[in-house]
Design a protein around this motif. Sequence first.
Motif, PDB file in Angstrom:
ATOM      1  N   LEU A  11      64.825 -43.408   1.609  1.00 53.48           N
ATOM      2  CA  LEU A  11      63.717 -42.990   2.460  1.00 53.48           C
ATOM      3  C   LEU A  11      62.842 -42.046   1.655  1.00 53.48           C
ATOM      4  O   LEU A  11      63.278 -40.989   1.221  1.00 53.48           O
ATOM      5  CB  LEU A  11      64.247 -42.280   3.712  1.00 53.48           C
ATOM      6  N   MET A  13      60.015 -39.515   1.702  1.00 52.94           N
ATOM      7  CA  MET A  13      59.339 -38.668   2.677  1.00 52.94           C
ATOM      8  C   MET A  13      57.855 -38.550   2.342  1.00 52.94           C
ATOM      9  O   MET A  13      57.499 -38.306   1.195  1.00 52.94           O
ATOM     10  CB  MET A  13      59.963 -37.270   2.673  1.00 52.94           C
ATOM     11  N   GLU A 177      59.815 -30.869   8.876  1.00 55.75           N
ATOM     12  CA  GLU A 177      60.387 -31.828   7.925  1.00 55.75           C
ATOM     13  C   GLU A 177      61.394 -32.743   8.613  1.00 55.75           C
ATOM     14  O   GLU A 177      61.388 -33.957   8.412  1.00 55.75           O
ATOM     15  CB  GLU A 177      61.044 -31.080   6.764  1.00 55.75           C
ATOM     16  N   GLN A 178      62.263 -32.150   9.440  1.00 52.91           N
ATOM     17  CA  GLN A 178      63.285 -32.948  10.138  1.00 52.91           C
ATOM     18  C   GLN A 178      62.646 -33.918  11.120  1.00 52.91           C
ATOM     19  O   GLN A 178      63.043 -35.073  11.213  1.00 52.91           O
ATOM     20  CB  GLN A 178      64.276 -32.024  10.859  1.00 52.91           C
ATOM     21  N   GLU A 181      61.043 -36.790   9.226  1.00 52.74           N
ATOM     22  CA  GLU A 181      62.104 -37.674   8.734  1.00 52.74           C
ATOM     23  C   GLU A 181      62.678 -38.522   9.866  1.00 52.74           C
ATOM     24  O   GLU A 181      62.845 -39.737   9.723  1.00 52.74           O
ATOM     25  CB  GLU A 181      63.213 -36.848   8.079  1.00 52.74           C
ATOM     26  N   THR A 184      60.056 -41.141  10.965  1.00 54.12           N
ATOM     27  CA  THR A 184      59.926 -42.169   9.929  1.00 54.12           C
ATOM     28  C   THR A 184      61.110 -43.125   9.965  1.00 54.12           C
ATOM     29  O   THR A 184      60.932 -44.351   9.937  1.00 54.12           O
ATOM     30  CB  THR A 184      59.802 -41.509   8.541  1.00 54.12           C
ATOM     31  N   GLU A 185      62.315 -42.581  10.090  1.00 53.50           N
ATOM     32  CA  GLU A 185      63.503 -43.445  10.149  1.00 53.50           C
ATOM     33  C   GLU A 185      63.495 -44.308  11.396  1.00 53.50           C
ATOM     34  O   GLU A 185      63.839 -45.493  11.341  1.00 53.50           O
ATOM     35  CB  GLU A 185      64.779 -42.600  10.085  1.00 53.50           C
TER      36      GLU A 185
END
Length: 193
Positions: A11, A13, A177-178, A181, A184-185
């Motif tokens: 992944l 970022m 950030e989390q 992520e 996106t996932e």
Amino acid sequence: MLWPHSPVRVLIMPTIEIVNVVASASVGAELDLHKISTAIEELEYDPERFPGAICRVKKPKTAILFFRSGKIVCTGARCLEDVRNVIDTMMARLRDVGVKADAHPDITVQNIVATTDLGVDLKLNAIAISLGLERVEYEPEQFPGLVYRVDEPKVVALLFGSGKLVCTGAKKTEDIEQAVENITEELKGAGFI
């Protein structure tokens, strides 16, 4: 352990840019806004328009709101270090005009806003259906973005058809950030990116 020919999911970022940090602190004393606005040239105080005094700082470009209760709010900063520097400078300016202001007040981050680009066009109608109506608001006639309420960390993401994403409501940069992520996932897992 990975087997020799097992697929590895990588992944990448997207780059996240913090565009606004809103934080508050306390001077440690009540403020006479009229008195300090006459003593500090940059302070604007018009109680008929707004109950606080406003100071627009040029470097870093921020605004500080002062309230009679002694609470101050810094907005417009791009990082936490800028917030600390601006608040410390303002506390020193207050002390210079006779206010008993704390030298190093506790600063509480109220909100961090960040943007990123997922690098692909998004089909917002399909995403709205896929993510479920309990976490998503999408009314393109009212607003061009899809509002996605992330449970963990607790933030709100605005997704746009261009692939741009705005994240708001975070208290720490790690939450942004989390959240990016996780989103996106989730979008990759559903085949949208």
